[in-house]
Motif scaffolding. Structure first.
Motif, mmCIF file in Angstrom:
data_model
loop_
_atom_site.group_PDB
_atom_site.id
_atom_site.type_symbol
_atom_site.label_atom_id
_atom_site.label_comp_id
_atom_site.label_asym_id
_atom_site.label_seq_id
_atom_site.Cartn_x
_atom_site.Cartn_y
_atom_site.Cartn_z
ATOM 1 N N UNK A 14 38.694 28.297 32.113
ATOM 2 C CA UNK A 14 38.000 28.088 33.388
ATOM 3 C C UNK A 14 38.896 28.326 34.599
ATOM 4 N N UNK A 15 40.207 28.454 34.387
ATOM 5 C CA UNK A 15 41.132 28.592 35.511
ATOM 6 C C UNK A 15 40.791 29.801 36.377
ATOM 7 N N UNK A 16 40.409 30.911 35.745
ATOM 8 C CA UNK A 16 40.115 32.126 36.499
ATOM 9 C C UNK A 16 38.893 32.000 37.381
ATOM 10 N N UNK A 17 37.849 31.342 36.866
ATOM 11 C CA UNK A 17 36.632 31.159 37.662
ATOM 12 C C UNK A 17 36.918 30.249 38.849
ATOM 13 N N UNK A 18 37.565 29.126 38.571
ATOM 14 C CA UNK A 18 37.838 28.148 39.632
ATOM 15 C C UNK A 18 38.761 28.738 40.688
ATOM 16 N N UNK A 19 39.806 29.427 40.233
ATOM 17 C CA UNK A 19 40.727 30.027 41.190
ATOM 18 C C UNK A 19 40.085 31.115 42.024
ATOM 19 N N UNK A 20 39.203 31.908 41.406
ATOM 20 C CA UNK A 20 38.502 32.948 42.175
ATOM 21 C C UNK A 20 37.653 32.323 43.272
ATOM 22 N N UNK A 21 36.951 31.245 42.937
ATOM 23 C CA UNK A 21 36.158 30.538 43.948
ATOM 24 C C UNK A 21 37.060 30.004 45.047
ATOM 25 N N UNK A 22 38.267 29.550 44.662
ATOM 26 C CA UNK A 22 39.194 28.985 45.620
ATOM 27 C C UNK A 22 39.780 29.979 46.590
ATOM 28 N N UNK A 23 39.661 31.282 46.302
ATOM 29 C CA UNK A 23 40.174 32.288 47.221
ATOM 30 C C UNK A 23 39.534 32.157 48.604
ATOM 31 N N UNK A 24 38.312 31.667 48.644
ATOM 32 C CA UNK A 24 37.632 31.523 49.936
ATOM 33 C C UNK A 24 38.286 30.469 50.815
ATOM 34 N N UNK A 25 38.950 29.505 50.180
ATOM 35 C CA UNK A 25 39.550 28.398 50.921
ATOM 36 C C UNK A 25 41.068 28.439 50.964
ATOM 37 N N UNK A 26 41.689 29.088 49.967
ATOM 38 C CA UNK A 26 43.129 28.911 49.809
ATOM 39 C C UNK A 26 43.855 30.236 49.596
ATOM 40 N N UNK A 27 43.482 31.237 50.353
ATOM 41 C CA UNK A 27 44.234 32.502 50.299
ATOM 42 C C UNK A 27 44.258 33.122 51.683
#
Length: 316
Positions: free
Chosen positions: A303-316
């Motif tokens: 699940x790390x890839x899905x969660x991290x991809x979603x997090x790109x909107x907030x943390x990149x």
């Protein structure tokens, strides 16, 4: 229900995994469908759009609550321009995926490579939750990595930061050529591929090991043999751990992260790997750079890839 949601897309050669996260990085819903690479680039993009719309429609959330979409994939990306330069597993070359999806979805879209998004996932809601500065290693077929600084993915000027598997750590006399063309890279000894190679070499030399009875050696067999007391297998595991710990000591001197997170299939070896990595790090890193630093296994798995991809909107 007015909270914003973030959709992450894990774009693989066989399947596309899609997930909805909230602003805290909690994975709320997931969906998985075929990538459709055999039908060409346009079909893959059609599927991404379809799956994103489908997961939101099937959730309790509305399209208006969707703040944006992030996507991670294995391949070379121009992160700033949102272009997939080359992704052989999905047949993409010079595809301006961000502008295409933004036009279709009318939502902000961000992309990054799979190692960075996995690192961000772990930092956001996994083993690095609440940690502002961490480094993530992914030990699989190769060695990937991601760097999180002040809570955000560090990409470097060309988007290539975090290539931890290509840190040169093996001395010249022991080094072999890496797939990247250089000699002595971490990936040659600490990946599953490297561990299997060392085991096969030991068997071919005639070393006395239970691995000689295994028809097709996988990394798991090497770790299992080491845990059972096989000296050859233990030597291989310790070598993989030594160079991983050595690389961490070098990274600590540059970035001083609070946590090193280790994921991927090889990390499932457990204490027999982690204990040696920690011992080597403690030996090689200057004492001030060890203070407060931990080395821990990843928590989120696939699940790390899905969660991290979603997090790109907030943390990149």
């Amino acid at each position: 229900m007015s909270e914003l949601i973030y959709v992450g897309v894990d774009l693989g050669g066989t399947t596309i995994k899609v997930g909805i996260c909230n602003a805290e990085g909690t994975l709320l819903h997931t969906f998985e469908g075929p990538t459709g690479t055999a039908d060409g680039v346009d079909a893959v993009i059609d599927n991404i759009e379809k799956y994103v719309r489908q997961i939101v429609e099937e959730s309790p959330y509305s399209w208006e609550q969707l703040a944006g979409v992030g996507a991670g994939l294995a391949g070379f990306t121009n992160i700033r321009e949102g272009i997939i330069i080359l992704a052989p597993n999905i047949g993409f070359r010079d595809v301006p995926i961000r502008s295409i999806l933004e036009g279709r979805l009318n939502k902000p879209v961000k992309i990054d490579n799979d190692a960075n998004v996995a690192a961000l996932g772990e930092a956001w809601s996994g083993a690095g939750r609440g940690i502002e500065n961490c480094v993530c290693y992914t030990l699989g077929t190769g060695v990937g990595g991601g760097i999180i600084i002040n809570g955000k993915v560090y990409q470097g000027f060309a988007g290539l930061a975090g290539e931890l598997g290509h840190i040169s750590v093996v001395p010249d006399l022991e080094a072999i050529q890496c797939g990247c063309g250089n000699m002595g890279c971490l990936e040659t000894v600490s990946s599953a591929t490297g561990i299997i190679r060392m085991a096969n070499d030991a068997v071919a030399r005639g070393d006395r090991t239970s691995l000689s009875m295994v028809e097709k050696i996988a990394a798991k067999e090497v770790f299992d043999a080491a845990k059972a007391g096989d000296e050859v297998a233990l030597r291989i595991v310790n070598r993989a751990a030594f160079y991983l710990g050595k690389s961490m000591a070098a990274v600590a001197a540059v970035l001083n992260p609070e946590v090193f997170i280790v994921g991927g299939g090889v990390s499932k070896a457990g204490d027999i790997l982690f204990d040696e990595v920690r011992r080597v790090f403690a030996k090689l890193a200057p004492e001030p750079l060890q203070k407060g630093v931990t080395i821990v296994p990843a928590e989120l798995g696939n699940d790390a890839g899905i969660i991290g991809a979603a997090g790109l909107l907030l943390r990149s």
